[in-house]
Design an enzyme around this catalytic site. Structure first.
Site, mmCIF file in Angstrom:
data_model
loop_
_atom_site.group_PDB
_atom_site.id
_atom_site.type_symbol
_atom_site.label_atom_id
_atom_site.label_comp_id
_atom_site.label_asym_id
_atom_site.label_seq_id
_atom_site.Cartn_x
_atom_site.Cartn_y
_atom_site.Cartn_z
ATOM 1 N N CYS A 159 -28.807 18.803 -23.890
ATOM 2 C CA CYS A 159 -28.552 19.100 -25.304
ATOM 3 C C CYS A 159 -28.811 20.572 -25.624
ATOM 4 O O CYS A 159 -28.053 21.198 -26.373
ATOM 5 C CB CYS A 159 -29.412 18.195 -26.189
ATOM 6 S SG CYS A 159 -31.191 18.375 -25.908
ATOM 7 N N HIS A 218 -35.477 17.693 -28.772
ATOM 8 C CA HIS A 218 -34.019 17.534 -28.791
ATOM 9 C C HIS A 218 -33.437 18.572 -29.745
ATOM 10 O O HIS A 218 -33.994 18.843 -30.810
ATOM 11 C CB HIS A 218 -33.647 16.124 -29.253
ATOM 12 C CG HIS A 218 -32.187 15.925 -29.483
ATOM 13 N ND1 HIS A 218 -31.258 15.952 -28.465
ATOM 14 C CD2 HIS A 218 -31.477 15.710 -30.633
ATOM 15 C CE1 HIS A 218 -30.055 15.752 -28.951
ATOM 16 N NE2 HIS A 218 -30.161 15.596 -30.275
#
Length: 541
Positions: free
Chosen positions: A414, A300
């Site tokens: 993301c 992430h």
């Protein structure tokens, strides 16, 4: 009438059933055919009396002699046979067409036509007739305009930009005035230039060519545009759809982990402030599973900021509102015919940087330094990007794993938000350090996708029930909240659909697509994407 015997072609080493072929016959056949086309409607005795050279010489002498015509009563008989046979003299070859009567030869020069055949006002260069007035669509200048021309109106030419004065009165009176009107200076030469052959039919041929050629070109260009812009020429990759506002989430969609629990508004920095920019990266769900997904390189990404004037730190990231599974696969609700999607993604900004979270199993490194003014401009852009890009997309769909392969669909996750922010900072003047930056990407590999439709066209009252059932049957094994046994059974069904039968249904831009899957079907990569600079940016983010 001219009698012509038609002989078919004879192949090499073969004999004709009519007559044996000789070298003289090779020249005789086309000459006889041309004579047949030229002497149609001309008396045989007149053809035998005139030779080609005599007719040409006579035409030249007549061209130098001044002509004066008197008005002639309008012809009220049937059309000449040459017109009924179609095409006019302009369709015949040039030299045999000169074997015609003295009166027709005089009309072929274009100085002035007899009123019973063509009123002389056709030489005054009126505008071309409007569409629909001609005998057929695309009827050009100089072509008869149906019943209006039969009542005495003049054929119209649009040459050289000249326009004849408008003629008032009844059609018969307009015909008489036209016949009595003098020929405009230079009109004869321009009419002659517009002819393609002698005789009144020359005017018809010229008008037809002038009128029909643009329509033929237009039809050809339309066909090429249709062939080039058909469904097979769809733009790839399909552009990510943006919206004018972000809709409120449906109450049915509930997140297991609250989205952005400590979020705060983006502060307004002072213009002379110095802001440090950090690259943040950690394994997905590191707070729950630790470094487990980090070994699979499922990471992430986020961005960190530190203000030199205030000493405060900030974190900015973009992720799904209702977890990754809800954004990737739908819910099949019994009370609804169509699959129900809980798919939204948004930006989250909050004060503070969790150093342990990012450093322990991931990355926390400075990549650039910007001013307070640049930060404020970036913050304005983030708000606009967040309001228009509202849904999450997990997959990047390619034609093959090879470098430079066609991209069918781009992901929107993301890492793409971080890359878009870096790109915007570079456009605003930020200079990034030269460090390695890698990102996680999940690929599907397929042949060219097929567009199926949106929710209404597929699952609506007039939708394709067979297709709707196939899509729901495909998504059924991906439903959430399964026991271990159900999960393993569903995993076999997924393997059968994607790997064995090689099909996948993708939901992108709130529309359904069919993907013909191909080897290696799915792949997770952790690859480098360089940081941007002011002179070089990467498009499509």
């Amino acid at each position: 009438m001219c009698a012509v015997t038609s002989l078919g072609p004879v192949g090499r080493g073969e004999k004709s059933s009519a007559v044996e072929r000789s070298p003289k016959l090779d020249l005789f056949v086309p000459l006889v055919w041309l004579g047949f086309r030229g002497c149609w409607g001309v008396k045989g005795a007149e053809v035998r009396r005139r030779s080609k050279e005599a007719a040409v010489s006579k035409l030249r002498r007549e061209a130098r002699r001044p002509r004066h015509y008197e008005p002639v009563r309008e012809r009220r008989g049937p059309e000449p046979r040459r017109r009924a046979l179609g095409g006019g003299w302009a369709q015949a070859p040039s030299w045999p067409a000169k074997f015609r009567s003295h009166q027709r030869a005089r009309r072929g020069r274009g100085d002035k036509a007899p009123c019973q055949e063509r009123p002389p006002c056709c030489l005054t260069h009126r505008k071309a007739p409007r569409a629909g007035r001609g005998r057929a669509l695309g009827a050009g200048a100089g072509q008869r305009a149906g019943p209006q021309a039969d009542r005495g109106q003049c054929p119209e030419f649009a040459r050289g930009g000249e326009v004849a004065p408008r003629m008032l009165g009844s059609p018969a009176l307009r015909g008489r005035r036209a016949c009595e009107a003098p020929v405009a200076p230079g009109a004869a030469s321009m009419a002659q230039a517009g002819n393609t052959g002698p005789g009144a039919g020359g005017h018809r041929g010229a008008g037809t060519a002038l009128g029909r050629a643009p329509w033929r070109w237009a039809l050809a260009l339309l066909w090429l545009a249709t062939a080039a812009g058909g469904p097979s020429r769809r733009q790839w990759p399909v552009p990510y759809k943006r919206f004018s506002f972000r809709p409120a989430p449906d109450p049915y969609c509930q997140a297991k982990y609250t989205f952005c629990p400590t979020g705060s508004p983006i502060p307004d920095m002072k213009g002379d402030d110095v802001i440090e920019v950090f690259r943040l990266q950690a394994p997905v769900w590191e707070f729950k599973y630790g470094d487990l997904l980090g070994h699979l390189k499922i990471m992430h990404d986020a961005i960190g900021f530190r203000s030199a004037l205030t000493g405060k730190n900030y974190t900015m990231e973009w992720y799904e509102l209702f977890q990754l599974g809800n954004c990737t696969f739908p819910h099949l609700r019994p009370e609804m015919n169509a699959p129900f999607w809980c798919n939204q993604g948004a930006a989250c900004f909050f004060e503070g940087i969790d150093d342990n979270h990012w450093k322990e199993n991931g990355t926390l490194v400075q990549v650039a330094t910007i001013s307070g003014n640049t930060f404020n401009k970036m913050a304005k852009w983030v708000k606009q990007d967040n309001e228009t890009g509202i849904y999450y997309e997990t997959w990047t769909v390619l034609a093959s794993p090879e470098k430079g392969a066609e991209t069918w669909f781009e992901s929107y996750d993301c890492s793409k938000f971080v890359l878009r922010t870096y790109k915007k900072l570079a456009e605003l003047g930020a200079e990034f350090k030269k460090i390695e930056t890698k990102y996680t990407r999940i690929f599907l590999y397929s042949g060219e996708p097929t567009y199926l439709g949106n929710e209404t066209s597929v699952f609506g009252p007039t939708g394709n029930k067979t297709l709707a059932s196939a899509i729901k049957r495909f998504y059924y094994p991906f439903k959430p909240h399964l026991s271990t046994k159900e999960f393993l059974l569903n995993l076999l069904q997924i393997f059968d659909a994607v790997i064995i039968h090689r099909h996948f249904y993708l939901f992108y831009n709130f529309e359904y697509w069919f993907l013909p899957m191909k080897f290696p079907f799915i792949k997770i990569t952790y690859e480098e994407i360089p940081l941007y600079n002011r002179n070089k940016t990467l498009p499509g983010l």
